[in-house]
Design a protein around this motif. Sequence first.
Motif, PDB file in Angstrom:
ATOM      1  N   ALA A 166      20.328  -1.198  31.855  1.00  0.00           N
ATOM      2  CA  ALA A 166      20.725  -1.262  30.443  1.00  0.00           C
ATOM      3  C   ALA A 166      19.605  -0.742  29.560  1.00  0.00           C
ATOM      4  O   ALA A 166      18.415  -0.875  29.871  1.00  0.00           O
ATOM      5  CB  ALA A 166      21.080  -2.697  30.059  1.00  0.00           C
ATOM      6  N   SER A 167      19.986  -0.156  28.426  1.00  0.00           N
ATOM      7  CA  SER A 167      19.001   0.385  27.497  1.00  0.00           C
ATOM      8  C   SER A 167      18.313  -0.745  26.736  1.00  0.00           C
ATOM      9  O   SER A 167      18.788  -1.882  26.698  1.00  0.00           O
ATOM     10  CB  SER A 167      19.672   1.331  26.506  1.00  0.00           C
ATOM     11  N   VAL A 168      17.179  -0.405  26.124  1.00  0.00           N
ATOM     12  CA  VAL A 168      16.441  -1.399  25.347  1.00  0.00           C
ATOM     13  C   VAL A 168      17.277  -1.891  24.173  1.00  0.00           C
ATOM     14  O   VAL A 168      17.275  -3.080  23.838  1.00  0.00           O
ATOM     15  CB  VAL A 168      15.111  -0.800  24.843  1.00  0.00           C
ATOM     16  N   GLU A 169      18.030  -0.968  23.546  1.00  0.00           N
ATOM     17  CA  GLU A 169      18.883  -1.352  22.416  1.00  0.00           C
ATOM     18  C   GLU A 169      19.947  -2.345  22.854  1.00  0.00           C
ATOM     19  O   GLU A 169      20.239  -3.324  22.150  1.00  0.00           O
ATOM     20  CB  GLU A 169      19.542  -0.117  21.799  1.00  0.00           C
ATOM     21  N   SER A 170      20.544  -2.107  24.030  1.00  0.00           N
ATOM     22  CA  SER A 170      21.576  -3.017  24.527  1.00  0.00           C
ATOM     23  C   SER A 170      20.995  -4.388  24.845  1.00  0.00           C
ATOM     24  O   SER A 170      21.599  -5.428  24.519  1.00  0.00           O
ATOM     25  CB  SER A 170      22.229  -2.419  25.773  1.00  0.00           C
ATOM     26  N   ILE A 171      19.803  -4.407  25.448  1.00  0.00           N
ATOM     27  CA  ILE A 171      19.166  -5.680  25.779  1.00  0.00           C
ATOM     28  C   ILE A 171      18.815  -6.450  24.515  1.00  0.00           C
ATOM     29  O   ILE A 171      19.043  -7.662  24.410  1.00  0.00           O
ATOM     30  CB  ILE A 171      17.918  -5.438  26.644  1.00  0.00           C
ATOM     31  N   ASN A 172      18.290  -5.741  23.517  1.00  0.00           N
ATOM     32  CA  ASN A 172      17.920  -6.403  22.259  1.00  0.00           C
ATOM     33  C   ASN A 172      19.149  -6.932  21.531  1.00  0.00           C
ATOM     34  O   ASN A 172      19.107  -8.004  20.916  1.00  0.00           O
ATOM     35  CB  ASN A 172      17.157  -5.433  21.359  1.00  0.00           C
ATOM     36  N   ALA A 173      20.263  -6.173  21.588  1.00  0.00           N
ATOM     37  CA  ALA A 173      21.498  -6.635  20.945  1.00  0.00           C
ATOM     38  C   ALA A 173      22.024  -7.893  21.626  1.00  0.00           C
ATOM     39  O   ALA A 173      22.494  -8.828  20.965  1.00  0.00           O
ATOM     40  CB  ALA A 173      22.545  -5.530  20.980  1.00  0.00           C
ATOM     41  N   THR A 174      21.944  -7.911  22.967  1.00  0.00           N
ATOM     42  CA  THR A 174      22.389  -9.104  23.705  1.00  0.00           C
ATOM     43  C   THR A 174      21.488 -10.294  23.399  1.00  0.00           C
ATOM     44  O   THR A 174      21.950 -11.415  23.198  1.00  0.00           O
ATOM     45  CB  THR A 174      22.388  -8.823  25.215  1.00  0.00           C
ATOM     46  N   ARG A 175      20.178 -10.038  23.347  1.00  0.00           N
ATOM     47  CA  ARG A 175      19.236 -11.110  23.046  1.00  0.00           C
ATOM     48  C   ARG A 175      19.457 -11.679  21.648  1.00  0.00           C
ATOM     49  O   ARG A 175      19.263 -12.872  21.416  1.00  0.00           O
ATOM     50  CB  ARG A 175      17.804 -10.591  23.180  1.00  0.00           C
ATOM     51  N   ALA A 176      19.897 -10.827  20.711  1.00  0.00           N
ATOM     52  CA  ALA A 176      20.058 -11.255  19.322  1.00  0.00           C
ATOM     53  C   ALA A 176      21.109 -12.344  19.181  1.00  0.00           C
ATOM     54  O   ALA A 176      21.007 -13.194  18.288  1.00  0.00           O
ATOM     55  CB  ALA A 176      20.415 -10.060  18.438  1.00  0.00           C
TER      56      ALA A 176
END
Length: 324
Positions: A166-176
């Motif tokens: 997964a991309s960093v953007e996807s991981i950050n969105a999930t973490r949010a």
Amino acid sequence: MSAVTAEKNNSLWSDARHRLMRNRAALISLIVLTVIIFCCLVLPLLGFLHDPNAQALPDKNLAPSGAHWFGTDNLGRDIFARVVYGGRISIAVGLITTLVSVTIGVCYGAISGYVSGRTDAIMMRIVDILYALPFLIIVILLGKTIEPATAKLTDTVVGWFTSADASVESINATRAWIEPITTLVPLFVAIGALSWLTVSRIVRAQVQGVAKQEFVEAARSLGLGNFRILFRHILPNTLGPIIVYTTLTIPSVMLFEATLSFLGMGVKPPYASWGNLINEGANLMLSNIWLLFFPTLLFSATLFALNFLGDGLRDALDPRSAKD
């Protein structure tokens, strides 16, 4: 005989449902709760809300408008988005913590009421001792003790919902959307582990009354084990008070979480719950009344609706009201 019993049980629950539907306050409260929960859970998934944590200083302290329905705060963040996302956290706290406390209280009270005798006396003295402890201080200390494990828990849960590539953007969105909930796990555990005392006493009294009835003696004469008698035959006959107490516990838990967040010991910034939004609004009410008004309105409406619904369920499930 079993068919007659099943028909009687169905009619009792059917009568309770009809009595609840005739209670206008409870029915309106149920509709209000459904709308609020739907907005808090579904609107963030539709993608048209502003980022609740995005700052836009040129747009700070704006009054409600078409672009910002509830206005903006002193950092230019959209209040409507923050209220919706904050409601998701507050409702999650109420539901999960109540589930923990009711589960512990039902099991503890049922066992105490069923075994009776010296074991029952010892178990209830433990409850009395826990009642004497300063609840707020114990919750804060317990929450701080297990708080260091939340970062590891967040990483684990994020890994469940994201793939290895997964991309960093996807991981950050999930973490949010995961991190605000996992950071509250210490709060869930602390409140839930100490707020089961009242429900344990209620269930104990109900179990003691049901255990004296003839069908329990019949179950014992058939050779059924104590575990099966208690959890398959006695507890189902105490569901009415348990449901009512659960409905009335959710608002008290949400209010307690709001108190902790108001004191700065609940949800951590930049994430929001109704409690810390009210805290921010109280600090800035002279310059931006909207920041206080809308979170307070939604929070109060939810608490009132839950209390009216709990009162309606109590009246509907009260056997004495079946004569009306």
